[in-house]
Enzyme design. Structure first.
Site, PDB file in Angstrom:
ATOM      1  CG  ASN A 102     -13.680 -16.861   2.019  1.00  0.00           C
ATOM      2  OD1 ASN A 102     -14.655 -17.135   1.308  1.00  0.00           O
ATOM      3  ND2 ASN A 102     -12.434 -16.944   1.565  1.00  0.00           N
ATOM      4  CD  GLU A 103     -11.719 -20.594  -0.031  1.00  0.00           C
ATOM      5  OE1 GLU A 103     -10.509 -20.345   0.085  1.00  0.00           O
ATOM      6  OE2 GLU A 103     -12.264 -20.846  -1.119  1.00  0.00           O
ATOM      7  CG  HIS A 135     -13.047 -13.059   1.870  1.00  0.00           C
ATOM      8  ND1 HIS A 135     -14.004 -13.537   1.017  1.00  0.00           N
ATOM      9  CD2 HIS A 135     -11.872 -13.485   1.362  1.00  0.00           C
ATOM     10  CE1 HIS A 135     -13.440 -14.217   0.024  1.00  0.00           C
ATOM     11  NE2 HIS A 135     -12.132 -14.201   0.218  1.00  0.00           N
ATOM     12  CD  GLN A 176      -9.416 -11.565  -2.750  1.00  0.00           C
ATOM     13  OE1 GLN A 176     -10.398 -12.014  -2.167  1.00  0.00           O
ATOM     14  NE2 GLN A 176      -8.803 -12.216  -3.710  1.00  0.00           N
TER      15      GLN A 176
HETATM   16  C1  BGC Z   1     -10.886 -17.073  -2.028  1.00  0.00           C
HETATM   17  C2  BGC Z   1     -10.670 -15.790  -2.797  1.00  0.00           C
HETATM   18  C3  BGC Z   1      -9.631 -16.022  -3.861  1.00  0.00           C
HETATM   19  C4  BGC Z   1     -10.125 -17.105  -4.787  1.00  0.00           C
HETATM   20  C5  BGC Z   1      -9.208 -17.421  -5.944  1.00  0.00           C
HETATM   21  C6  BGC Z   1     -11.020 -18.259  -2.936  1.00  0.00           C
HETATM   22  O1  BGC Z   1     -10.619 -19.393  -2.345  1.00  0.00           O
HETATM   23  O2  BGC Z   1     -11.992 -16.965  -1.192  1.00  0.00           O
HETATM   24  O3  BGC Z   1     -10.297 -14.795  -1.891  1.00  0.00           O
HETATM   25  O4  BGC Z   1      -9.310 -14.869  -4.549  1.00  0.00           O
HETATM   26  O5  BGC Z   1     -10.255 -18.272  -4.063  1.00  0.00           O
HETATM   27  O6  BGC Z   1      -8.038 -18.013  -5.509  1.00  0.00           O
END
Ligand code: BGC
Length: 437
Positions: A185-186, A141, A47
């Site tokens: 990540n998530e 990520h 990002q």
């Molecule tokens: C993610 C980011 C994303 C942010 C905003 C998060 O869930 O880890 O990569 O930019 O949300 O949507």
């Protein structure tokens, strides 16, 4: 990618008209945060770095059809400007920087590890220490190397071991300087969205990944984070196994390094009889929260609440403040998500992301102190929270939405790459520096 996930979740359920749960009012928290509390801002490699050409998502941005509205291109040019970013973190009065390692740069071909790229991330970690900043490192990520996606990504039975091998190499080079680490990540939303998506978006996502497979001349391309997942149960099982093996690999190098996983969590609230709340919690976080019980901490990433009756999620109140996507911004949601994460895992919590996608910075400046107030109330009630990391340090590439959605504490000039703090950054700075509300 997450915003649309959240937006889609919002739109997915049947709507009713029961009153919404009100934010706790009246009780005042003890304003002081514990000594050593982590105050940070976050970014992720794809990002902000720019020109991440060996990543699966770069390829997805550049095939036809694509779900990406814009290409990431130079992003914030943080691959070159990482020192500027660290100076920015410092100037915002924060003591923590969460950033991610780019697997696609570190292992550009299977089993071929780049010492130069590992040294690049080592320089960032050293640069953090030189500035008194705690390096909070995400090992992965969303983006995976193209070759990993081209071998079926997380569908591949070898995926957990491949991820663990990467974690081992990265940890051997970097772990001595890392403050906290997360593996994935998530991952908890992976594969759960197909049922919620409008058919055409899902179909385009599938066609995009098929186009990537053709471009790479492989049978199956499956991205590390995508809307379409062919076999969600397998994908999920391999990610959970990947997290466990990755954590073990990092711990084998440095047993005292705190390792966790960051989960996307809404604040789910129940109204009426037979609310769907508990079923939804189980569906979206159950398995991963149980997996996180063996971790040193659980990372919570919250942007929204959902109020569930027996039919679905209720609409936001008419007077709600809204983000660019039109979803409600509700400060109490952070504490709600954190309380649930701790209740299920029994682990300490670190807020690894919280923020709002909005061009209107007054919403961010309002959200931060109000969310922290409720977070502190939860801490006063005994929930161990060790840090708050805001998403994001700077406006950046918001996945399929491109650069339109702005989460930054700092504005980005995409021509000069100049970063300019917004007024909300001063709000967070004041609290972080005082270590008190
Ligand atoms: C993610 C980011 C994303 C942010 C905003 C998060 O869930 O880890 O990569 O930019 O949300 O949507």
């Amino acid at each position: 990618m997450n915003l649309d996930r959240r937006a889609l979740l919002s739109g997915a359920a049947a709507l009713g008209a029961a009153p919404l749960v009100a934010q706790a009012k009246g009780r005042a928290p003890n304003p002081a945060f514990p000594q050593g509390f982590l105050w940070g801002a976050a970014t992720a490699a794809h990002q902000v770095e720019g020109n991440n050409v060996n990543a699966d998502i770069w390829l997805m941005e550049n095939v036809t059809p694509t779900t990406f509205t814009e290409k990431s291109g130079d992003a914030a040019n943080s691959f070159l400007l990482w020192e500027t970013d660290l100076d920015l973190v410092k100037s915002l009065g924060l003591n923590t920087y969460r950033f991610s390692l780019e697997w696609a740069r570190i292992e550009p071909e299977p089993g071929q590890f780049s010492i130069a790229m590992l040294d690049h991330y080592k320089a960032i970690i050293d640069g953090c220490h030189a500035r008194g900043i705690h390096p909070f490192v995400t090992f992965n990520h969303f983006t995976t190397p193209r070759w990993f996606a081209g071998r079926g990504g997380w569908h591949n039975p070898e995926a957990p071991a491949l991820f663990a091998r990467y974690c081992d190499r990265a940890a051997r080079h970097l772990a001595s300087g890392i403050g906290h680490a997360t593996t994935l990540n998530e991952p908890n939303l992976a594969g759960l969205l197909g049922e919620l998506l409008p058919g055409d978006l899902l179909a385009t996502d599938k066609a995009m990944q098929e186009a990537c497979a053709r471009a790479m001349n492989v049978d199956r391309f499956s991205a590390g984070s995508a809307l379409y997942v062919a076999d969600p149960a397998t994908f999920r099982a391999h990610q959970i196994e990947g997290h466990k093996q990755g954590r073990a690999a990092i711990k084998a190098v440095r047993g005292d390094l705190p390792v966790g996983v960051s989960l996307a969590m809404m604040d789910d609230q129940a109204v009426g009889k037979a609310s769907l709340r508990d079923a939804m919690r189980e569906r979206y976080y159950g398995e991963w929260l149980r997996a996180a019980r063996d971790d040193d901490f659980v990372g919570v990433q919250n942007y929204e609440r959902k109020v569930w009756n027996d039919k679905g999620a209720l609409p936001a109140p008419a007077d709600a403040r809204r983000n660019t996507m039109g979803a409600e911004v509700w400060p109490g949601s952070l504490a709600g998500a954190v309380r649930h994460a701790h209740a299920v895992t029994g682990r300490p919590v670190i807020v690894t992301e919280h923020g709002v996608g909005s061009e209107d910075d007054t919403i961010r400046a309002w959200l931060i102190p109000n969310a922290l107030r409720d977070l502190k109330l939860a801490m006063d009630d005994g929930v161990p929270v060790h840090g708050y990391v805001h998403w994001s340090l700077v406006d950046n590439y918001e996945w399929v939405f491109g650069y339109r959605i702005r989460f930054g504490l700092c504005e980005l000039d995409r021509q000069t790459f100049k970063r300019t703090p917004k007024p909300s950054a001063a709000v967070l700075k004041r609290i972080a520096q005082a270590n008190a509300l």
